[in-house]
Design a protein around this motif. Sequence first.
Motif, PDB file in Angstrom:
ATOM      1  N   ASP A  13       0.866  -1.110  -0.174  1.00 54.82           N
ATOM      2  CA  ASP A  13       0.056   0.061   0.135  1.00 54.82           C
ATOM      3  C   ASP A  13       0.890   1.135  -0.051  1.00 54.82           C
ATOM      4  O   ASP A  13       0.498   2.289  -0.837  1.00 54.82           O
ATOM      5  CB  ASP A  13      -0.927   0.138   1.277  1.00 54.82           C
ATOM      6  CG  ASP A  13      -2.440  -0.482   0.803  1.00 54.82           C
ATOM      7  OD1 ASP A  13      -2.804  -0.534  -0.194  1.00 54.82           O
ATOM      8  OD2 ASP A  13      -2.824  -1.344   1.700  1.00 54.82           O
ATOM      9  N   ARG A  14       2.029   1.283   0.956  1.00 58.00           N
ATOM     10  CA  ARG A  14       2.598   2.484   0.917  1.00 58.00           C
ATOM     11  C   ARG A  14       3.381   2.602  -0.534  1.00 58.00           C
ATOM     12  O   ARG A  14       3.619   3.619  -1.047  1.00 58.00           O
ATOM     13  CB  ARG A  14       3.751   2.295   2.098  1.00 58.00           C
ATOM     14  CG  ARG A  14       3.143   2.449   3.199  1.00 58.00           C
ATOM     15  CD  ARG A  14       4.345   2.603   4.387  1.00 58.00           C
ATOM     16  NE  ARG A  14       5.371   1.382   4.302  1.00 58.00           N
ATOM     17  CZ  ARG A  14       5.030   0.533   5.109  1.00 58.00           C
ATOM     18  NH1 ARG A  14       4.058   0.271   6.041  1.00 58.00           N
ATOM     19  NH2 ARG A  14       5.860  -0.600   5.253  1.00 58.00           N
ATOM     20  N   THR A  17       1.162   4.222  -3.037  1.00 60.17           N
ATOM     21  CA  THR A  17       0.837   5.446  -2.774  1.00 60.17           C
ATOM     22  C   THR A  17       2.178   6.448  -3.057  1.00 60.17           C
ATOM     23  O   THR A  17       1.832   7.405  -3.851  1.00 60.17           O
ATOM     24  CB  THR A  17       0.640   5.816  -1.276  1.00 60.17           C
ATOM     25  OG1 THR A  17      -0.600   5.251  -0.925  1.00 60.17           O
ATOM     26  CG2 THR A  17       0.706   7.236  -0.906  1.00 60.17           C
ATOM     27  N   GLU A  20       1.794   6.500  -7.103  1.00 64.11           N
ATOM     28  CA  GLU A  20       0.770   7.526  -7.527  1.00 64.11           C
ATOM     29  C   GLU A  20       1.381   9.020  -7.161  1.00 64.11           C
ATOM     30  O   GLU A  20       0.923   9.846  -8.183  1.00 64.11           O
ATOM     31  CB  GLU A  20      -0.629   7.511  -6.467  1.00 64.11           C
ATOM     32  CG  GLU A  20      -1.346   6.294  -6.613  1.00 64.11           C
ATOM     33  CD  GLU A  20      -2.516   6.025  -5.757  1.00 64.11           C
ATOM     34  OE1 GLU A  20      -3.534   5.818  -6.217  1.00 64.11           O
ATOM     35  OE2 GLU A  20      -2.229   6.246  -4.543  1.00 64.11           O
ATOM     36  N   ASN A  21       2.078   9.179  -6.195  1.00 68.74           N
ATOM     37  CA  ASN A  21       2.889  10.565  -6.143  1.00 68.74           C
ATOM     38  C   ASN A  21       3.556  10.840  -7.141  1.00 68.74           C
ATOM     39  O   ASN A  21       3.642  11.885  -7.655  1.00 68.74           O
ATOM     40  CB  ASN A  21       3.687  10.610  -4.679  1.00 68.74           C
ATOM     41  CG  ASN A  21       2.500  10.448  -3.604  1.00 68.74           C
ATOM     42  OD1 ASN A  21       1.558  11.023  -3.474  1.00 68.74           O
ATOM     43  ND2 ASN A  21       3.038  10.214  -2.395  1.00 68.74           N
ATOM     44  N   SER A  56      10.412   1.903  -0.811  1.00 70.39           N
ATOM     45  CA  SER A  56       9.105   1.524  -0.153  1.00 70.39           C
ATOM     46  C   SER A  56       9.112   0.147   0.265  1.00 70.39           C
ATOM     47  O   SER A  56       8.448  -0.308   1.369  1.00 70.39           O
ATOM     48  CB  SER A  56       7.899   1.906  -0.864  1.00 70.39           C
ATOM     49  OG  SER A  56       7.696   3.146  -1.259  1.00 70.39           O
ATOM     50  N   VAL A 118      -1.773  -0.449  -9.210  1.00 71.33           N
ATOM     51  CA  VAL A 118      -2.269   0.830  -9.277  1.00 71.33           C
ATOM     52  C   VAL A 118      -2.320   1.442 -10.632  1.00 71.33           C
ATOM     53  O   VAL A 118      -1.183   1.721 -11.327  1.00 71.33           O
ATOM     54  CB  VAL A 118      -1.828   2.120  -8.166  1.00 71.33           C
ATOM     55  CG1 VAL A 118      -0.442   2.167  -8.427  1.00 71.33           C
ATOM     56  CG2 VAL A 118      -2.536   3.265  -8.192  1.00 71.33           C
ATOM     57  N   PRO A 120      -3.418   5.276 -11.822  1.00 70.34           N
ATOM     58  CA  PRO A 120      -4.116   6.441 -11.555  1.00 70.34           C
ATOM     59  C   PRO A 120      -4.939   7.061 -12.660  1.00 70.34           C
ATOM     60  O   PRO A 120      -6.025   7.723 -12.234  1.00 70.34           O
ATOM     61  CB  PRO A 120      -2.869   7.335 -11.187  1.00 70.34           C
ATOM     62  CG  PRO A 120      -1.508   6.742 -11.900  1.00 70.34           C
ATOM     63  CD  PRO A 120      -2.189   5.348 -11.786  1.00 70.34           C
ATOM     64  N   ARG A 125      -7.230   0.765  -7.924  1.00 67.50           N
ATOM     65  CA  ARG A 125      -6.131   0.318  -7.021  1.00 67.50           C
ATOM     66  C   ARG A 125      -6.500  -0.812  -6.654  1.00 67.50           C
ATOM     67  O   ARG A 125      -7.553  -0.999  -5.911  1.00 67.50           O
ATOM     68  CB  ARG A 125      -5.858   1.465  -6.128  1.00 67.50           C
ATOM     69  CG  ARG A 125      -4.927   0.896  -5.050  1.00 67.50           C
ATOM     70  CD  ARG A 125      -4.311   1.998  -4.222  1.00 67.50           C
ATOM     71  NE  ARG A 125      -3.548   1.959  -3.133  1.00 67.50           N
ATOM     72  CZ  ARG A 125      -2.795   2.791  -2.631  1.00 67.50           C
ATOM     73  NH1 ARG A 125      -2.733   3.891  -3.240  1.00 67.50           N
ATOM     74  NH2 ARG A 125      -2.042   2.446  -1.445  1.00 67.50           N
ATOM     75  N   ASN A 137     -10.126  -0.389  -4.727  1.00 66.89           N
ATOM     76  CA  ASN A 137     -10.261   0.949  -4.250  1.00 66.89           C
ATOM     77  C   ASN A 137     -10.852   1.014  -3.094  1.00 66.89           C
ATOM     78  O   ASN A 137     -11.687   1.836  -2.542  1.00 66.89           O
ATOM     79  CB  ASN A 137     -11.303   1.802  -5.086  1.00 66.89           C
ATOM     80  CG  ASN A 137     -10.791   2.085  -6.769  1.00 66.89           C
ATOM     81  OD1 ASN A 137      -9.560   1.878  -6.767  1.00 66.89           O
ATOM     82  ND2 ASN A 137     -11.499   2.566  -7.634  1.00 66.89           N
TER      83      ASN A 137
END
Length: 266
Positions: A13-14, A17, A20-21, A56, A118, A120, A125, A137
């Motif tokens: 999950d991290r 994320t 996504e960033n 990560s 994921v 985006p 997700r 999601n």
Amino acid sequence: MAHPYLELVDRIDRALTAAENVFATLNGRKVTEMRKTGGDPLTHVDLALDEVLRDSLQVEGDGWLSEETADDLSRLDTELVWIVDPLDGTREFIDGLPEFCTSVAAVVDGMPVAGGVVNPAADLRVVGAIGLGVSCNGESASPRPSGPLAHMTVLASRSEVGRGQWEAVESAGIVVQPMGSVAYKMARVAAGLDHATWTPVPKHEWDVAGGAALMAAAGGSVIGVDGELLLFNQPRPWFSGVIAVPPGFEIHLEAVKTLIHQQRAG
């Protein structure tokens, strides 16, 4: 006692994320296209994603296999290896098609046990692990039930469809939906958004691992084109083709293998 794969899911999950960033920082900026040895497309986004995923996911003692990292065969001596495709569907990403993703899998003793994908651009997700199920999601998800083969929607590679490799499948009455990114297609099947996907074309482990983990978490299967079990973290991380199917699909497997033979012959 906490589930043994829960910590892996937290790391996944991290990592998603963080991915996504990276995509969010583009903010409409033009993507610079380069070429790998062999001619496949590459962008600075692929490389940035590879870096944040490794930061990560990997801790001391974990193996690592990524499309964008030189392969270190020390991974063969590890119990846990992370197999990732930082940007699966780079061609679609460059062309502005929302059919790409970041794909992550935790593989233990050759088997994908936890994974995440994921996309985006499609606001999708999908995360899961064996024994924990799959979420899409943030909501619990499961594959579609297996019904008559001719009524199913099967996701197919855009390039394969363009080369005419899916004409035999369409002639069998199956609905063929062209779509980029192997991992994205497999995630959609695991989440119950589509029925099945397969490819008669060879794929690397990083193309398949994240989706295979999600299919296993959802109770489905990812197998070779002859119905064989796929073992990951091999010295040559390559498969001759893959089939990703929901539970109960076994009754159609011989028919699919015949179709794949026709696809290859054509």
